[in-house]
Design an enzyme around this catalytic site. Structure first.
Site, PDB file in Angstrom:
ATOM      1  N   SER A  17       0.808  -1.228   0.000  1.00 39.75           N
ATOM      2  CA  SER A  17       0.000   0.000   0.000  1.00 39.75           C
ATOM      3  C   SER A  17       0.844   1.283   0.000  1.00 39.75           C
ATOM      4  CB  SER A  17      -0.966   0.000   1.183  1.00 39.75           C
ATOM      5  OG  SER A  17      -1.896  -1.035   1.000  1.00 39.75           O
ATOM      6  N   LYS A  66      -9.833  -5.499  10.200  1.00 43.43           N
ATOM      7  CA  LYS A  66     -10.949  -4.937   9.422  1.00 43.43           C
ATOM      8  C   LYS A  66     -12.283  -4.998  10.179  1.00 43.43           C
ATOM      9  CE  LYS A  66      -9.148  -5.724   4.768  1.00 43.43           C
ATOM     10  NZ  LYS A  66      -9.421  -6.335   3.460  1.00 43.43           N
ATOM     11  N   ASN A  90     -12.075  -1.266   5.415  1.00 47.02           N
ATOM     12  CA  ASN A  90     -10.655  -1.188   5.047  1.00 47.02           C
ATOM     13  C   ASN A  90     -10.186   0.243   4.844  1.00 47.02           C
ATOM     14  OD1 ASN A  90     -11.786  -0.513   2.610  1.00 47.02           O
ATOM     15  ND2 ASN A  90     -10.486  -1.858   1.389  1.00 47.02           N
ATOM     16  N   ASP A 106     -13.076  -2.827  -0.884  1.00 46.90           N
ATOM     17  CA  ASP A 106     -12.609  -4.058  -1.533  1.00 46.90           C
ATOM     18  C   ASP A 106     -13.522  -4.480  -2.694  1.00 46.90           C
ATOM     19  OD1 ASP A 106     -10.322  -4.481  -0.054  1.00 46.90           O
ATOM     20  OD2 ASP A 106     -11.300  -5.731   1.453  1.00 46.90           O
ATOM     21  N   GLY A 131     -16.581 -18.564  -0.927  1.00 43.91           N
ATOM     22  CA  GLY A 131     -16.150 -18.048   0.369  1.00 43.91           C
ATOM     23  C   GLY A 131     -17.193 -17.150   1.002  1.00 43.91           C
ATOM     24  N   ALA A 132     -17.093 -17.016   2.313  1.00 41.82           N
ATOM     25  CA  ALA A 132     -18.022 -16.154   3.051  1.00 41.82           C
ATOM     26  C   ALA A 132     -17.275 -15.432   4.167  1.00 41.82           C
ATOM     27  CB  ALA A 132     -19.170 -16.979   3.610  1.00 41.82           C
ATOM     28  N   GLY A 133     -15.988 -15.187   3.938  1.00 41.89           N
ATOM     29  CA  GLY A 133     -15.197 -14.411   4.902  1.00 41.89           C
ATOM     30  C   GLY A 133     -15.326 -12.928   4.571  1.00 41.89           C
ATOM     31  N   GLY A 134     -14.447 -12.120   5.160  1.00 40.67           N
ATOM     32  CA  GLY A 134     -14.527 -10.673   4.983  1.00 40.67           C
ATOM     33  C   GLY A 134     -14.433 -10.249   3.527  1.00 40.67           C
ATOM     34  N   ARG A 155     -17.588 -23.810   2.046  1.00 41.14           N
ATOM     35  CA  ARG A 155     -17.312 -25.100   2.671  1.00 41.14           C
ATOM     36  C   ARG A 155     -18.376 -25.355   3.736  1.00 41.14           C
ATOM     37  NH1 ARG A 155     -11.328 -25.256   4.958  1.00 41.14           N
ATOM     38  NH2 ARG A 155     -12.339 -23.702   6.275  1.00 41.14           N
TER      39      ARG A 155
HETATM   40  P1  NDP Z   1     -11.015 -15.338   5.567  1.00 40.00           P
HETATM   41  O1  NDP Z   1     -10.054 -16.110   6.389  1.00 40.00           O
HETATM   42  O2  NDP Z   1     -12.042 -14.488   6.264  1.00 40.00           O
HETATM   43  O3  NDP Z   1     -11.795 -16.358   4.575  1.00 40.00           O
HETATM   44  C1  NDP Z   1     -12.318 -17.477   5.042  1.00 40.00           C
HETATM   45  C2  NDP Z   1     -13.162 -18.148   3.935  1.00 40.00           C
HETATM   46  O4  NDP Z   1     -12.350 -19.064   3.203  1.00 40.00           O
HETATM   47  C3  NDP Z   1     -14.298 -18.902   4.546  1.00 40.00           C
HETATM   48  O5  NDP Z   1     -15.415 -18.779   3.684  1.00 40.00           O
HETATM   49  C4  NDP Z   1     -13.770 -20.328   4.568  1.00 40.00           C
HETATM   50  O6  NDP Z   1     -14.781 -21.304   4.551  1.00 40.00           O
HETATM   51  C5  NDP Z   1     -12.988 -20.352   3.243  1.00 40.00           C
HETATM   52  N1  NDP Z   1     -11.928 -21.382   3.178  1.00 40.00           N
HETATM   53  C6  NDP Z   1     -10.774 -21.436   3.876  1.00 40.00           C
HETATM   54  N2  NDP Z   1     -10.038 -22.512   3.490  1.00 40.00           N
HETATM   55  C7  NDP Z   1     -10.758 -23.148   2.521  1.00 40.00           C
HETATM   56  C8  NDP Z   1     -10.527 -24.310   1.734  1.00 40.00           C
HETATM   57  N3  NDP Z   1      -9.414 -25.024   1.860  1.00 40.00           N
HETATM   58  N4  NDP Z   1     -11.470 -24.655   0.810  1.00 40.00           N
HETATM   59  C9  NDP Z   1     -12.599 -23.925   0.674  1.00 40.00           C
HETATM   60  N5  NDP Z   1     -12.876 -22.801   1.402  1.00 40.00           N
HETATM   61  C10 NDP Z   1     -11.965 -22.425   2.314  1.00 40.00           C
HETATM   62  O7  NDP Z   1     -10.176 -14.501   4.551  1.00 40.00           O
HETATM   63  P2  NDP Z   1     -10.547 -13.132   3.823  1.00 40.00           P
HETATM   64  O8  NDP Z   1     -11.980 -13.142   3.443  1.00 40.00           O
HETATM   65  O9  NDP Z   1     -10.018 -11.995   4.611  1.00 40.00           O
HETATM   66  O10 NDP Z   1      -9.595 -13.252   2.530  1.00 40.00           O
HETATM   67  C11 NDP Z   1      -9.818 -14.242   1.527  1.00 40.00           C
HETATM   68  C12 NDP Z   1      -8.763 -14.109   0.434  1.00 40.00           C
HETATM   69  O11 NDP Z   1      -8.885 -12.866  -0.242  1.00 40.00           O
HETATM   70  C13 NDP Z   1      -7.314 -14.177   0.967  1.00 40.00           C
HETATM   71  O12 NDP Z   1      -6.550 -14.960   0.051  1.00 40.00           O
HETATM   72  C14 NDP Z   1      -6.861 -12.725   0.932  1.00 40.00           C
HETATM   73  O13 NDP Z   1      -5.458 -12.631   0.717  1.00 40.00           O
HETATM   74  C15 NDP Z   1      -7.624 -12.216  -0.301  1.00 40.00           C
HETATM   75  N6  NDP Z   1      -7.860 -10.750  -0.280  1.00 40.00           N
HETATM   76  C16 NDP Z   1      -7.372 -10.013  -1.325  1.00 40.00           C
HETATM   77  C17 NDP Z   1      -7.601  -8.659  -1.400  1.00 40.00           C
HETATM   78  C18 NDP Z   1      -7.053  -7.880  -2.566  1.00 40.00           C
HETATM   79  O14 NDP Z   1      -7.078  -6.648  -2.537  1.00 40.00           O
HETATM   80  N7  NDP Z   1      -6.577  -8.536  -3.609  1.00 40.00           N
HETATM   81  C19 NDP Z   1      -8.352  -7.943  -0.351  1.00 40.00           C
HETATM   82  C20 NDP Z   1      -8.847  -8.803   0.705  1.00 40.00           C
HETATM   83  C21 NDP Z   1      -8.598 -10.161   0.726  1.00 40.00           C
HETATM   84  P3  NDP Z   1     -15.526 -21.744   5.933  1.00 40.00           P
HETATM   85  O15 NDP Z   1     -16.499 -20.648   6.282  1.00 40.00           O
HETATM   86  O16 NDP Z   1     -16.218 -23.004   5.564  1.00 40.00           O
HETATM   87  O17 NDP Z   1     -14.450 -21.919   6.965  1.00 40.00           O
END
Ligand code: NDP
Length: 291
Positions: A17, A66, A90, A106, A131-134, A155
């Site tokens: 950044s 975040k 962010n 994002d 995915g369902a993370g941030g 997952r």
């Molecule tokens: P999180 O740790 O919050 O994401 C978790 C998610 O990934 C959950 O949905 C989880 O599923 C799933 N998951 C983890 N391992 C596996 C697997 N082996 N197979 C399937 N699903 C899996 O991370 P973020 O949301 O913060 O980030 C996600 C990605 O995005 C990262 O690689 C990060 O580097 C990238 N990113 C890139 C940005 C950019 O500007 N390019 C900005 C922000 C993020 P479950 O709920 O079932 O556990």
């Protein structure tokens, strides 16, 4: 006088950044400084308080802060809609009157990268958001706005449903935010959330990997028949080829990494702070050349 900005995270030494914002500032002739700040894991709020005290104008927030950043702003009107949906932020703006505004750029960065840099038209396309993370939740509302047809796969379907329920519980999305979207009159439509085992037989024009699977070199269990002709496979990760990128390449899909998203989300933040839009293509090219 030079306006001060920073990115806060832990770890932070890898962050691109400062380099990105310095290039934006040079291009647009904005008199700013931008540094990387390592906050202790239990010291995020104290770090923000210090920066505000010292007259910083705003900051970027990265892993793992975040979600904590989202909680900083009150009242609700100071939180953007994508931030409210993702419950994470962010980009922080420290106003002159001492109020604090928060954003999640994002998703808008992702959409701009897909549309502008990859020349991919989203309208009417079948999109699979993994995915369902941030990161996935940050992308969700901007994707809805783009009039694509979206399925979320996770997952743990349970996890994803809990998080995307936010959308159903989100009765006050204004029409102005979702303008031109088919969801304008249907903002409470429940997102379709499925498990990987239900993907067999489906095809998608765009598959976005917003999981953290690439960090552990794992491959989400996608069937090989998942890509429609001319599909784009987008991995939010950057810096190396993930198993998902390799899989997509082997299936003949076009492959994008997350570097463009990184630069575009930074450009959105820069625009919010400075009111000018930098030329992102030049910055993406410079970063790729220096890799
Ligand atoms: P999180 O740790 O919050 O994401 C978790 C998610 O990934 C959950 O949905 C989880 O599923 C799933 N998951 C983890 N391992 C596996 C697997 N082996 N197979 C399937 N699903 C899996 O991370 P973020 O949301 O913060 O980030 C996600 C990605 O995005 C990262 O690689 C990060 O580097 C990238 N990113 C890139 C940005 C950019 O500007 N390019 C900005 C922000 C993020 P479950 O709920 O079932 O556990």
């Amino acid at each position: 006088m030079t306006d001060k900005y920073a990115v806060i995270g832990n770890p932070i030494s890898h962050s691109k950044s400062p380099q990105i914002h310095q290039m934006f500032a040079e291009q647009t002739e904005q008199d700013i400084s931008y540094e990387a700040i390592l906050a202790p894991l239990n010291g995020f709020v104290a770090t923000i308080d210090r920066l505000r005290e010292e007259g910083y104008k705003g900051c970027s927030v990265t892993v793992p802060f975040k979600f904590e950043a989202y909680k900083l702003a009150t009242p609700k009107k100071n939180k953007s809609f994508p931030a409210r949906f993702a419950q994470s932020a962010n980009t922080l703006i420290f106003d002159v009157n001492k109020s604090l505004k928060i954003n999640n750029t994002d998703g808008d960065g992702l959409i701009r990268d897909i549309r502008k840099n990859w020349a991919f038209k989203l309208k009417g396309k079948r999109v699979l958001l993994m995915g369902a993370g941030g990161a996935a939740l940050g992308a969700f509302l901007p994707l809805i706005k783009s009039n694509a047809s979206i399925i979320v796969v996770n997952r743990s379907v349970e996890n994803a449903k809990i998080k995307t329920d936010n959308f159903v519980l989100f009765p006050d999305i204004p029409k102005s935010y979702l303008k031109k979207s088919k969801y304008t009159d249907n903002a409470k439509k429940e997102p379709q959330v499925i498990g990987y085992q239900s993907l067999l037989g489906h095809k998608f024009d765009l598959i976005i990997n917003a999981t953290s699977s690439g960090l552990s070199d794992e491959m989400p269990p996608l069937p090989p028949t998942i890509f429609a002709p001319n599909a784009l496979a987008y991995d939010m990760m950057y810096g190396r080829e993930t198993p998902f990128m390799k899989f997509a390449r082997d299936q003949g899909a076009q492959v994008a990494d997350g570097l463009g998203m990184l630069v575009e989300q930074a450009a959105e933040a820069f625009y919010l702070w400075r009111g000018v839009r930098p030329d992102t293509a030049a910055v993406i090219a410079a970063l790729r050349n220096s890799a």
